[in-house]
Design an enzyme around this catalytic site. Structure first.
Site, mmCIF file in Angstrom:
data_model
loop_
_atom_site.group_PDB
_atom_site.id
_atom_site.type_symbol
_atom_site.label_atom_id
_atom_site.label_comp_id
_atom_site.label_asym_id
_atom_site.label_seq_id
_atom_site.Cartn_x
_atom_site.Cartn_y
_atom_site.Cartn_z
ATOM 1 C CB CYS A 119 -22.418 -9.509 -51.255
ATOM 2 S SG CYS A 119 -22.370 -9.961 -53.002
ATOM 3 C CG HIS A 252 -25.253 -11.793 -49.383
ATOM 4 N ND1 HIS A 252 -26.008 -11.048 -50.262
ATOM 5 C CD2 HIS A 252 -24.299 -12.418 -50.126
ATOM 6 C CE1 HIS A 252 -25.523 -11.213 -51.480
ATOM 7 N NE2 HIS A 252 -24.491 -12.034 -51.436
ATOM 8 C CG ASN A 282 -25.677 -12.636 -54.846
ATOM 9 O OD1 ASN A 282 -25.855 -11.513 -54.397
ATOM 10 N ND2 ASN A 282 -24.535 -13.286 -54.688
#
Length: 325
Positions: A119, A252, A282
């Site tokens: 990520c 993020h 996500n």
């Protein structure tokens, strides 16, 4: 004269299949897994995500995102001399997704490689591209985050399968006489491997271990909030800036609670945070460039503004980039 790099175009792409929490809950119910829109929203802030079709790869998602960024920058693919793709879900073991994307763009010859920092991947890739441009190794770079995380989800585990989605985001980074990327700060600590990983691999034509995502959510949350603040402050210090100089925080997009906690620590109101996690969940390395493009195309992020990009992911990796658009 010192050489800098600036973002000159952004782009993104989400696969057509959109699943609301209610849609996903209905699908999971057929597998004997119970969840609900209320349960997901309360814990994550996620309301929907996009899943790619079974035959669609990360390079397939990256292509329209890259083309959109090139169009925004007023460039053709042949103008690019560096392609970096951040992904944890590559098309193949090898070659890199970047090489496959290069061919799909109809170009050849420029450097192309993948970055794997989960990520944090886009922040890592952007920092690498900036360094290569500053040293003269490249002049015009495509930096892309692209993921098909739906392929590695355990749909019997409601604590993880509701969190992730597929998508791609891209930027064009060009050499400039004026500063665009102001500073960055990258870190990793491999002792935290076990709290977020996909513990499987291929050997002798067989899958060894479990090729599905495993996560200790509480441990990830605790670690993420702390390191994101540290990376942001370190980056600001390198650039000689303070929190007051940040026009937009683009974190993020993992969990609204992590984003809210980070904003509080940096003394930033949530109306200065780009939030897209509610619409695409996500998307790992794709989440920051997806959010950036949404902010730019939505008219919120304007030329000349100062942006803080930050990510944290499995590895454990984390980092931040401060830039002027």
């Amino acid at each position: 004269m010192r050489r800098y790099s600036r973002i000159t175009g952004t782009g993104s792409y989400l696969p057509p299949r959109r699943l609301t929490n209610a849609d996903l809950a209905a699908e999971l119910a057929t597998r004997g897994v119970e969840t609900s829109d209320e349960w997901i929203v309360e814990r994550t802030g996620i309301r929907a995500r996009h899943f790619a079709a079974p035959d669609v790869t990360s390079s397939d998602l990256a292509l329209p995102a890259a083309q959109s960024a090139l169009q925004a920058a007023g460039l053709d693919a042949k103008d690019i001399d560096l392609i970096i793709v951040a992904t944890s879900t590559p098309d193949m073991v090898f070659p890199s997704t970047a090489c496959i994307l290069q061919h799909k763009l109809g170009v050849a010859g420029c450097a192309a490689f993948d970055v794997q920092a989960v990520c944090s991947g886009f922040v890592y890739a952007l920092t690498v591209a900036d360094a290569m441009i500053q040293t003269g190794a490249a002049s015009k770079a495509l930096v892309i985050g692209s993921e098909v995380f739906s392929r590695i989800l355990d749909f019997s585990d409601r604590t993880t399968c509701v969190l992730f989605g597929d998508g791609a985001g891209a930027v064009v980074l060009e050499a400039s006489e004026t500063p665009g990327i102001l500073a960055s700060d990258l870190h990793a600590d491999g002792k935290h491997v076990g709290i977020l990983c996909v513990p499987g691999h291929v050997s002798g034509g067989e899958v060894l271990g479990l090729p599905l995502l495993k996560m200790d959510g509480q441990a990830v949350f605790k670690l993420a909030v702390g390191v994101l603040e540290e990376a942001a402050r370190a980056t600001l210090a390198k650039a000689g800036k303070t929190e007051a100089d940040i026009d937009w925080l683009i974190p993020h997009q993992a969990n609204i609670r992590i984003m809210q906690s980070t904003a509080r620590k940096l003394k930033l109101p949530m109306d200065k945070v780009i939030v897209t996690v509610d619409q695409h969940g996500n998307t790992s390395a794709a989440s920051i460039p997806l959010a950036l493009d949404a902010g730019v195309r939505g008219g919120r992020i304007l030329p000349g503004q100062t942006l803080m990009l930050e990510g944290v992911g499995g590895g454990f990796t984390w980092g931040a980039v401060l830039l002027n658009l």
